[in-house]
Write a protein that holds these residues in place. Structure first.
Motif, short mmCIF file in Angstrom:
data_model
loop_
_atom_site.label_atom_id
_atom_site.label_comp_id
_atom_site.label_asym_id
_atom_site.label_seq_id
_atom_site.Cartn_x
_atom_site.Cartn_y
_atom_site.Cartn_z
N LYS A 1 32.71 29.23 66.83
CA LYS A 1 32.81 28.53 65.54
C LYS A 1 31.48 27.84 65.26
O LYS A 1 30.78 27.41 66.19
N LEU A 2 31.15 27.74 64.00
CA LEU A 2 29.99 26.94 63.61
C LEU A 2 30.50 25.58 63.17
O LEU A 2 31.41 25.49 62.34
N ILE A 3 29.95 24.53 63.74
CA ILE A 3 30.44 23.17 63.52
C ILE A 3 29.39 22.35 62.77
O ILE A 3 28.22 22.35 63.15
N ARG A 4 29.82 21.66 61.72
CA ARG A 4 29.00 20.63 61.09
C ARG A 4 29.62 19.29 61.45
O ARG A 4 30.74 18.99 61.05
N GLU A 5 28.90 18.46 62.18
CA GLU A 5 29.41 17.16 62.59
C GLU A 5 28.57 16.06 61.94
O GLU A 5 27.35 16.13 61.91
N PHE A 6 29.26 15.05 61.41
CA PHE A 6 28.52 13.99 60.72
C PHE A 6 29.26 12.65 60.83
O PHE A 6 30.47 12.60 61.01
N PRO A 7 28.51 11.54 60.71
CA PRO A 7 29.14 10.22 60.69
C PRO A 7 29.81 9.98 59.34
O PRO A 7 29.31 10.42 58.29
N VAL A 8 30.93 9.29 59.35
CA VAL A 8 31.67 9.00 58.12
C VAL A 8 31.34 7.57 57.68
O VAL A 8 31.46 6.62 58.46
N TYR A 9 30.92 7.46 56.43
CA TYR A 9 30.54 6.15 55.89
C TYR A 9 31.64 5.59 54.99
O TYR A 9 32.20 6.31 54.15
N LYS A 10 31.92 4.33 55.18
CA LYS A 10 32.81 3.63 54.27
C LYS A 10 31.99 3.07 53.11
O LYS A 10 30.76 3.03 53.17
N ASN A 11 32.67 2.66 52.04
CA ASN A 11 31.96 2.23 50.83
C ASN A 11 31.00 1.07 51.09
O ASN A 11 29.97 0.96 50.44
N ARG B 1 33.46 9.78 63.19
CA ARG B 1 32.74 11.03 62.95
C ARG B 1 33.73 12.11 62.54
O ARG B 1 34.93 12.01 62.81
N ARG B 2 33.21 13.13 61.88
CA ARG B 2 34.07 14.23 61.43
C ARG B 2 33.38 15.56 61.73
O ARG B 2 32.16 15.69 61.65
N LYS B 3 34.21 16.55 62.07
CA LYS B 3 33.72 17.91 62.30
C LYS B 3 34.30 18.84 61.24
O LYS B 3 35.52 18.87 61.04
N ILE B 4 33.43 19.56 60.56
CA ILE B 4 33.84 20.63 59.65
C ILE B 4 33.66 21.94 60.39
O ILE B 4 32.56 22.24 60.88
#
Length: 214
Positions: A168-178, A189-192
């Protein structure tokens, strides 16, 4: 006055001789790839990647400026293809990877680009081998225009990394709140997760899963 003229002539000659130097070339080799970098006014990177079946993808990145790149991708050893796939005004290349995500025996190449701004946004260019007879572009499912209102990409502000794991190809990034600053996220963090799927006469790199990581 005559001495001043001679000194000026010597300085001009020195400047011209320095500007006539050939661009520096750096070559990097390992078991699967060779990279050549020409250091001149428009930097060119040539990356050659050999697949497990002995074919070769050649990526040529030309950088008309520090933050913008143009790409030409060709194949060597394919039976029926002499084509060159071109991309203009993309972000600079961060890395390139070979993988057989659909396990059909033929490697694809994934070029990961990264913006030079504070968010360091990454993107994907993907090319597939069609049974090693020819090759072509993989359609990559794009991120929505308004990521803030999207269930999958809500809280996305860049700083992502793209890698391959378990076919699988994974895009992982930090999740920012407002209320978060760009330098400090508090939403975990979230993985797409992307999978390679057949798409009519080509392939599509489609989003098939989302995983939140704390």
């Amino acid at each position: 006055m005559k001495k001043l003229f001679i000194v000026s002539l010597l300085i001009s000659t020195l400047i011209i001789s320095c500007s006539d130097k050939k661009p520096e070339t750096v070559v990097k080799k390992d078991s699967t790839e060779k990279m050549t970098v020409k250091k001149d006014t428009a930097v060119t990177v040539k990356k050659e990647m050999t697949t497990k079946t002995g074919k070769q993808f050649v990526i040529i990145e030309t950088k008309p400026s520090f933050s913008v790149s143009d790409y030409m991708i060709t194949g060597v050893g394919f039976e029926n293809s002499k084509d060159t796939i071109k991309y203009s005004l993309k972000n600079p290349m961060s890395t390139a990877m070979l993988a057989d995500l659909d396990k059909n025996g033929f490697d694809e190449v994934y070029v990961i680009t990264k913006s030079t701004g504070s968010g360091s946004f990454e993107d994907i260019i993907a090319i597939a081998s069609f049974n090693d007879k020819t090759f072509g572009e993989i359609i990559v499912e794009e991120m929505p225009a308004d990521v803030g209102k999207n269930e999958k990409f809500g809280g996305y502000m860049g700083h992502d990394s793209i890698y391959i794991n378990d076919n699988k190809l994974i895009r992982e990034f930090p999740v920012y709140k407002n209320s978060d600053q760009n330098s400090a996220s508090t939403g975990g963090r979230r993985k797409i997760i992307y999978s390679l799927k057949p798409n009519q006469a080509s392939y599509e790199l489609a989003i098939t899963g989302v995983e939140n990581v704390k």
